[in-house]
Write a protein that holds these residues in place. Structure first.
Motif, PDB file in Angstrom:
ATOM      1  N   LEU A 128     -50.755  22.512 -42.875  1.00  0.00           N
ATOM      2  CA  LEU A 128     -49.388  22.418 -43.398  1.00  0.00           C
ATOM      3  C   LEU A 128     -48.470  23.486 -42.574  1.00  0.00           C
ATOM      4  CD1 LEU A 128     -49.795  22.163 -47.147  1.00  0.00           C
ATOM      5  CD2 LEU A 128     -49.460  20.273 -45.486  1.00  0.00           C
ATOM      6  N   VAL A 129     -47.324  23.298 -42.461  1.00  0.00           N
ATOM      7  CA  VAL A 129     -46.519  24.493 -41.781  1.00  0.00           C
ATOM      8  C   VAL A 129     -45.316  24.867 -43.099  1.00  0.00           C
ATOM      9  CG1 VAL A 129     -44.941  25.099 -39.853  1.00  0.00           C
ATOM     10  CG2 VAL A 129     -47.056  23.571 -39.839  1.00  0.00           C
ATOM     11  N   VAL A 130     -45.484  26.190 -43.168  1.00  0.00           N
ATOM     12  CA  VAL A 130     -44.394  26.717 -44.089  1.00  0.00           C
ATOM     13  C   VAL A 130     -43.412  27.470 -43.097  1.00  0.00           C
ATOM     14  CG1 VAL A 130     -43.988  28.339 -45.882  1.00  0.00           C
ATOM     15  CG2 VAL A 130     -46.129  26.775 -45.825  1.00  0.00           C
ATOM     16  N   THR A 131     -42.003  27.172 -43.638  1.00  0.00           N
ATOM     17  CA  THR A 131     -40.967  27.862 -43.102  1.00  0.00           C
ATOM     18  C   THR A 131     -40.233  28.494 -43.971  1.00  0.00           C
ATOM     19  OG1 THR A 131     -40.935  26.312 -41.280  1.00  0.00           O
ATOM     20  CG2 THR A 131     -38.939  27.663 -41.492  1.00  0.00           C
ATOM     21  N   LEU A 132     -40.064  29.846 -44.011  1.00  0.00           N
ATOM     22  CA  LEU A 132     -39.231  30.570 -44.938  1.00  0.00           C
ATOM     23  C   LEU A 132     -37.966  31.158 -43.930  1.00  0.00           C
ATOM     24  CD1 LEU A 132     -41.848  32.718 -46.541  1.00  0.00           C
ATOM     25  CD2 LEU A 132     -40.731  30.535 -47.297  1.00  0.00           C
ATOM     26  N   THR A 133     -36.745  30.717 -44.301  1.00  0.00           N
ATOM     27  CA  THR A 133     -35.578  31.288 -43.656  1.00  0.00           C
ATOM     28  C   THR A 133     -34.946  32.100 -44.656  1.00  0.00           C
ATOM     29  OG1 THR A 133     -35.513  29.104 -42.533  1.00  0.00           O
ATOM     30  CG2 THR A 133     -33.545  30.551 -42.436  1.00  0.00           C
ATOM     31  N   LEU A 134     -34.570  33.343 -44.160  1.00  0.00           N
ATOM     32  CA  LEU A 134     -33.702  34.338 -45.298  1.00  0.00           C
ATOM     33  C   LEU A 134     -32.468  34.554 -44.658  1.00  0.00           C
ATOM     34  CD1 LEU A 134     -36.494  37.028 -45.582  1.00  0.00           C
ATOM     35  CD2 LEU A 134     -36.029  35.122 -46.988  1.00  0.00           C
ATOM     36  N   THR A 135     -31.239  34.445 -45.457  1.00  0.00           N
ATOM     37  CA  THR A 135     -29.859  34.628 -45.139  1.00  0.00           C
ATOM     38  C   THR A 135     -29.195  35.503 -46.121  1.00  0.00           C
ATOM     39  OG1 THR A 135     -29.817  32.412 -44.380  1.00  0.00           O
ATOM     40  CG2 THR A 135     -27.783  33.410 -44.634  1.00  0.00           C
ATOM     41  N   ALA A 136     -28.699  36.428 -45.649  1.00  0.00           N
ATOM     42  CA  ALA A 136     -27.764  37.517 -46.441  1.00  0.00           C
ATOM     43  C   ALA A 136     -26.707  36.668 -47.292  1.00  0.00           C
ATOM     44  CB  ALA A 136     -27.007  38.487 -45.650  1.00  0.00           C
ATOM     45  N   GLN A 137     -26.603  36.670 -48.457  1.00  0.00           N
ATOM     46  CA  GLN A 137     -25.503  36.250 -49.355  1.00  0.00           C
ATOM     47  C   GLN A 137     -24.826  37.478 -49.956  1.00  0.00           C
ATOM     48  OE1 GLN A 137     -24.589  32.851 -48.939  1.00  0.00           O
ATOM     49  NE2 GLN A 137     -26.132  32.485 -47.352  1.00  0.00           N
ATOM     50  N   GLY A 138     -23.980  38.176 -49.403  1.00  0.00           N
ATOM     51  CA  GLY A 138     -23.305  39.274 -49.966  1.00  0.00           C
ATOM     52  C   GLY A 138     -24.394  40.307 -50.489  1.00  0.00           C
ATOM     53  N   ASP A 139     -24.706  40.693 -51.612  1.00  0.00           N
ATOM     54  CA  ASP A 139     -25.558  41.588 -52.312  1.00  0.00           C
ATOM     55  C   ASP A 139     -26.857  40.768 -52.526  1.00  0.00           C
ATOM     56  OD1 ASP A 139     -24.663  40.478 -54.383  1.00  0.00           O
ATOM     57  OD2 ASP A 139     -24.597  42.162 -55.657  1.00  0.00           O
ATOM     58  N   ARG A 140     -27.095  39.774 -52.028  1.00  0.00           N
ATOM     59  CA  ARG A 140     -28.338  38.736 -52.231  1.00  0.00           C
ATOM     60  C   ARG A 140     -28.770  38.216 -51.052  1.00  0.00           C
ATOM     61  NH1 ARG A 140     -27.203  35.736 -57.908  1.00  0.00           N
ATOM     62  NH2 ARG A 140     -26.272  37.458 -59.130  1.00  0.00           N
ATOM     63  N   ILE A 141     -29.942  37.626 -51.195  1.00  0.00           N
ATOM     64  CA  ILE A 141     -30.596  37.113 -50.043  1.00  0.00           C
ATOM     65  C   ILE A 141     -30.954  35.531 -50.370  1.00  0.00           C
ATOM     66  CG2 ILE A 141     -32.860  37.023 -48.699  1.00  0.00           C
ATOM     67  CD1 ILE A 141     -30.932  39.262 -48.126  1.00  0.00           C
ATOM     68  N   GLU A 142     -30.371  34.675 -49.820  1.00  0.00           N
ATOM     69  CA  GLU A 142     -31.007  33.152 -49.890  1.00  0.00           C
ATOM     70  C   GLU A 142     -32.294  32.939 -49.036  1.00  0.00           C
ATOM     71  OE1 GLU A 142     -28.750  29.009 -49.857  1.00  0.00           O
ATOM     72  OE2 GLU A 142     -28.817  30.133 -47.738  1.00  0.00           O
ATOM     73  N   MET A 143     -33.159  32.193 -49.779  1.00  0.00           N
ATOM     74  CA  MET A 143     -34.324  31.869 -49.104  1.00  0.00           C
ATOM     75  C   MET A 143     -34.757  30.498 -48.960  1.00  0.00           C
ATOM     76  SD  MET A 143     -38.287  32.902 -49.910  1.00  0.00           S
ATOM     77  CE  MET A 143     -38.628  31.756 -51.286  1.00  0.00           C
ATOM     78  N   ILE A 144     -34.811  29.870 -48.020  1.00  0.00           N
ATOM     79  CA  ILE A 144     -35.015  28.427 -47.968  1.00  0.00           C
ATOM     80  C   ILE A 144     -36.396  27.981 -47.710  1.00  0.00           C
ATOM     81  CG2 ILE A 144     -34.171  26.366 -46.856  1.00  0.00           C
ATOM     82  CD1 ILE A 144     -31.599  27.592 -46.585  1.00  0.00           C
ATOM     83  N   PHE A 145     -37.033  27.494 -48.457  1.00  0.00           N
ATOM     84  CA  PHE A 145     -38.452  27.155 -48.216  1.00  0.00           C
ATOM     85  C   PHE A 145     -38.755  25.702 -47.533  1.00  0.00           C
ATOM     86  CE2 PHE A 145     -42.983  27.563 -49.538  1.00  0.00           C
ATOM     87  CZ  PHE A 145     -43.347  26.504 -49.890  1.00  0.00           C
ATOM     88  N   HIS A 146     -39.366  25.668 -46.731  1.00  0.00           N
ATOM     89  CA  HIS A 146     -39.638  24.145 -46.223  1.00  0.00           C
ATOM     90  C   HIS A 146     -41.034  24.052 -46.019  1.00  0.00           C
ATOM     91  CE1 HIS A 146     -39.765  21.095 -43.125  1.00  0.00           C
ATOM     92  NE2 HIS A 146     -38.961  20.409 -43.693  1.00  0.00           N
ATOM     93  N   LEU A 147     -41.801  22.833 -46.376  1.00  0.00           N
ATOM     94  CA  LEU A 147     -43.169  22.558 -46.163  1.00  0.00           C
ATOM     95  C   LEU A 147     -43.260  21.270 -45.519  1.00  0.00           C
ATOM     96  CD1 LEU A 147     -46.153  23.270 -46.806  1.00  0.00           C
ATOM     97  CD2 LEU A 147     -45.834  22.191 -49.075  1.00  0.00           C
ATOM     98  N   ARG A 148     -44.006  21.353 -44.268  1.00  0.00           N
ATOM     99  CA  ARG A 148     -44.249  20.258 -43.493  1.00  0.00           C
ATOM    100  C   ARG A 148     -45.418  19.917 -43.357  1.00  0.00           C
ATOM    101  NH1 ARG A 148     -42.420  21.856 -38.079  1.00  0.00           N
ATOM    102  NH2 ARG A 148     -44.470  22.241 -37.618  1.00  0.00           N
TER     103      ARG A 148
END
Length: 68
Positions: free
Chosen positions: A26-46
């Motif tokens: 399996l391939v896991v991709t974590l993408t982090l994006t600053a959202q003001g004073d928070r961090i958005e994490m997008i998790f994708h499992l292929r």
């Protein structure tokens, strides 16, 4: 095995048995994006074989293992 690392932005790695070929993991991709004073994490499992039983236990592509 780490496939891609961009500090503070993106991490891509395989998830499986240590000696398994990359094609079988399996391939896991974590993408982090600053959202003001928070961090958005997008998790994708292929590479996950989705069966009807697993499909009924998913929300937005994430498996809720505590319910399934």
């Amino acid at each position: 095995m780490f496939l891609d690392v961009i500090p503070f932005e993106r991490l891509v790695f395989t998830w499986g048995y240590p000696d398994a070929p990359i094609e079988d993991s399996l391939v896991v991709t974590l993408t982090l994006t600053a959202q003001g004073d928070r961090i958005e994490m997008i998790f994708h499992l292929r590479g996950l074989l989705v069966t009807p039983a697993i499909s009924t236990c998913t929300t937005a592509g994430l498996i809720r293992s505590t319910i399934c």
